[in-house]
Design an enzyme around this catalytic site. Structure first.
Site, PDB file in Angstrom:
ATOM      1  N   TYR A  61       0.820  -1.223   0.000  1.00 33.17           N
ATOM      2  CA  TYR A  61       0.000   0.000   0.000  1.00 33.17           C
ATOM      3  C   TYR A  61       0.853   1.271   0.000  1.00 33.17           C
ATOM      4  O   TYR A  61       0.366   2.353  -0.282  1.00 33.17           O
ATOM      5  CB  TYR A  61      -0.943   0.026   1.214  1.00 33.17           C
ATOM      6  CG  TYR A  61      -2.080  -0.981   1.147  1.00 33.17           C
ATOM      7  CD1 TYR A  61      -2.218  -1.847   0.074  1.00 33.17           C
ATOM      8  CD2 TYR A  61      -3.014  -1.058   2.167  1.00 33.17           C
ATOM      9  CE1 TYR A  61      -3.248  -2.777   0.018  1.00 33.17           C
ATOM     10  CE2 TYR A  61      -4.053  -1.984   2.113  1.00 33.17           C
ATOM     11  CZ  TYR A  61      -4.155  -2.841   1.041  1.00 33.17           C
ATOM     12  OH  TYR A  61      -5.173  -3.751   1.001  1.00 33.17           O
ATOM     13  N   LYS A 110       3.109 -15.401   1.928  1.00 34.94           N
ATOM     14  CA  LYS A 110       3.003 -16.090   0.639  1.00 34.94           C
ATOM     15  C   LYS A 110       4.437 -16.405   0.228  1.00 34.94           C
ATOM     16  O   LYS A 110       4.930 -15.989  -0.827  1.00 34.94           O
ATOM     17  CB  LYS A 110       2.278 -15.174  -0.367  1.00 34.94           C
ATOM     18  CG  LYS A 110       1.892 -15.842  -1.663  1.00 34.94           C
ATOM     19  CD  LYS A 110       0.737 -16.812  -1.534  1.00 34.94           C
ATOM     20  CE  LYS A 110       0.462 -17.487  -2.865  1.00 34.94           C
ATOM     21  NZ  LYS A 110      -0.460 -18.631  -2.751  1.00 34.94           N
ATOM     22  N   ASP A 130      -3.530 -17.929   1.269  1.00 35.18           N
ATOM     23  CA  ASP A 130      -4.712 -18.569   0.676  1.00 35.18           C
ATOM     24  C   ASP A 130      -5.276 -19.623   1.628  1.00 35.18           C
ATOM     25  O   ASP A 130      -6.492 -19.732   1.828  1.00 35.18           O
ATOM     26  CB  ASP A 130      -4.394 -19.154  -0.712  1.00 35.18           C
ATOM     27  CG  ASP A 130      -3.031 -19.833  -0.778  1.00 35.18           C
ATOM     28  OD1 ASP A 130      -2.234 -19.684   0.160  1.00 35.18           O
ATOM     29  OD2 ASP A 130      -2.771 -20.525  -1.781  1.00 35.18           O
ATOM     30  N   ASP A 159      -5.476  -6.637   5.686  1.00 32.12           N
ATOM     31  CA  ASP A 159      -6.683  -5.891   5.309  1.00 32.12           C
ATOM     32  C   ASP A 159      -7.798  -6.872   4.963  1.00 32.12           C
ATOM     33  O   ASP A 159      -8.938  -6.767   5.449  1.00 32.12           O
ATOM     34  CB  ASP A 159      -6.318  -5.023   4.084  1.00 32.12           C
ATOM     35  CG  ASP A 159      -7.373  -3.987   3.749  1.00 32.12           C
ATOM     36  OD1 ASP A 159      -8.375  -3.899   4.475  1.00 32.12           O
ATOM     37  OD2 ASP A 159      -7.193  -3.272   2.750  1.00 32.12           O
ATOM     38  N   ASP A 198     -11.134  -8.410   7.558  1.00 30.45           N
ATOM     39  CA  ASP A 198     -12.549  -8.231   7.205  1.00 30.45           C
ATOM     40  C   ASP A 198     -13.271  -9.575   7.199  1.00 30.45           C
ATOM     41  O   ASP A 198     -14.426  -9.674   7.635  1.00 30.45           O
ATOM     42  CB  ASP A 198     -12.693  -7.571   5.827  1.00 30.45           C
ATOM     43  CG  ASP A 198     -12.818  -6.056   5.934  1.00 30.45           C
ATOM     44  OD1 ASP A 198     -12.459  -5.506   6.999  1.00 30.45           O
ATOM     45  OD2 ASP A 198     -13.273  -5.418   4.971  1.00 30.45           O
TER      46      ASP A 198
END
Ligand code: NAD
Length: 363
Positions: A141, A192, A224, A248, A252
């Site tokens: 980001y 990852k 994943d 992020d 959620d």
């Protein structure tokens, strides 16, 4: 010594929910003599409308001077067409980066009273209590270079850069290891590392640091798989730590396990535990102005603020007890409503929490 708290209501439902949290904070300030000075300022779309920028200098100065900040939410369709650099979200990102709020703590707790509100089976989620520690000021980001460029063949190409310096990994890992020490001693680091070199380094550093925390059991999981496990068997987790983008998304998903994003607080801390506190949800433009938003995530954010930045554990506990009490009474805003409960507005929920605090503090 008195402490300064800055309120940033922001946009959409932000002002409605922060108003209820402010009532709670003022009441506790008075009842428990917390010595807090409250101030407020503009951020996000509200600041753009007034000053042309999402994070005015005056707001940033007040934020720097404050001991803790309570933010409602920013953004909404009104500002969606603006150029990226002056969007409301830039106000939020600017606060996080200027104040170096790198450690984002997002609990996902399922209140027993709301077990039915989850879309998952009650046996999968009841008693859920996990903490996601998300790195907030680095990663993709913020990485440079970024942008949209023209390729030689005339096609446009969008690009971002996923970077983490060793020191950035170490400081967020420290927050996560320490959080795990205070909880059930289990830390799962999400990466990852089978594809991204930046997360190979992340994994190496976590392994190295684990030696300093023999009381914490560290494990690693690819993002994943972590997404899958969160909806398959979320109670296997205690503390999860991950980078900005994965955090992020996963936080959620974890929020929804609990049935309502309207119930979940969050904290973003700097190296000295100064923090910005906000509900996990956004500005909910679809229900803004209707007086039906759930203020509990913001009120619970005040509890986190009292505990992590202001050293007022007793006051924090009073808020959490009061919230549990109003849920026991069957009071529900629309987002957590179930048959047999009493549907209440934002203000009525605030009234109920205030009344519960009054009765708890008197005893
Ligand atoms: P959102 O969280 O605002 O809303 C998602 C859904 O949850 C909506 O149906 C909304 O009505 C509901 N909801 C959210 N909070 C609620 C509450 N307290 N009570 C009851 N229902 C609630 O997410 P979105 O719709 O993706 O985003 C809306 C705007 O918020 C966008 O402009 C986005 O950029 C912004 N946003 C801001 C923040 C922030 O300020 N930290 C975070 C996320 C999104």
């Amino acid at each position: 010594m008195s402490k300064n708290v800055l309120l940033l209501p922001g946009d959409g439902i932000g002002p409605e929910i922060v108003a209820q949290a402010e009532r709670v904070l003022k009441l506790l300030n008075e009842k428990l003599n917390l010595g807090l000075n409250l101030d407020s300022a503009l951020v996000g779309g509200a600041a753009i409308d007034e000053t042309g920028v999402p994070l005015p200098d005056e707001t940033l100065d007040l934020a720097r001077a404050a001991d803790a900040i309570l933010l409602g939410a920013v953004g909404g369709p009104k500002w969606d067409e603006l150029e990226m650099s002056v969007r409301p979200e830039k106000g939020l990102l600017g606060l996080r980066s200027n104040l170096e709020l790198f450690g984002n703590l997002r609990p996902a707790i399922l209140y027993p009273q709301l077990a039915e509100a989850s879309t998952l089976k009650p046996e999968v989620v009841s008693g859920l209590d996990i903490l996601i520690v998300r790195e907030l000021t680095g990663g993709i980001y913020f990485g440079q270079p970024r942008g949209v460029r023209q390729l030689e063949n005339g096609e446009r190409q969008g690009y971002n850069t996923y970077v983490y310096a060793e020191s950035e990994i170490r400081r967020i890992a420290k927050v996560a290891f320490e959080a795990a020490q205070k909880r059930d001693g289990k830390l799962c680091s999400v990466d990852k590392a089978n594809v991204l070199e930046v997360t190979v380094l992340w994994r190496e550093i976590l392994d190295e640091m684990a030696k300093d925390y023999p009381d914490v059991e560290l494990s690693h999981m690819y993002v994943d798989n972590a997404a899958m496990q969160l909806v398959r068997a979320p109670k296997q987790f205690d503390v999860l730590v991950t980078g900005n983008m994965f955090g992020d998304i996963l936080s959620d998903a974890a929020a929804m396990l609990t049935g309502s994003i309207g119930m979940l607080p969050s904290a973003s801390l700097d190296a000295n535990n100064k923090g910005m506190y906000e509900p996990c949800h956004g500005s909910a433009p679809d229900i803004a102005g209707q007086g039906i938003a759930n203020p509990l995530a913001t009120i619970l954010s005040v509890a986190m603020m009292l505990r992590y930045s202001l050293g007022e554990n007793k006051a924090a506990g009073v808020i959490e007890e009061a919230v549990s009490k109003v849920l026991d009474q069957g009071l529900r805003t629309a987002d957590i409503y179930a048959d047999g409960c009493q549907k209440v507005s934002t203000i009525q929920m605030g009234d109920a929490v205030i009344a519960a605090i009054d009765s708890i503090v008197q005893h």
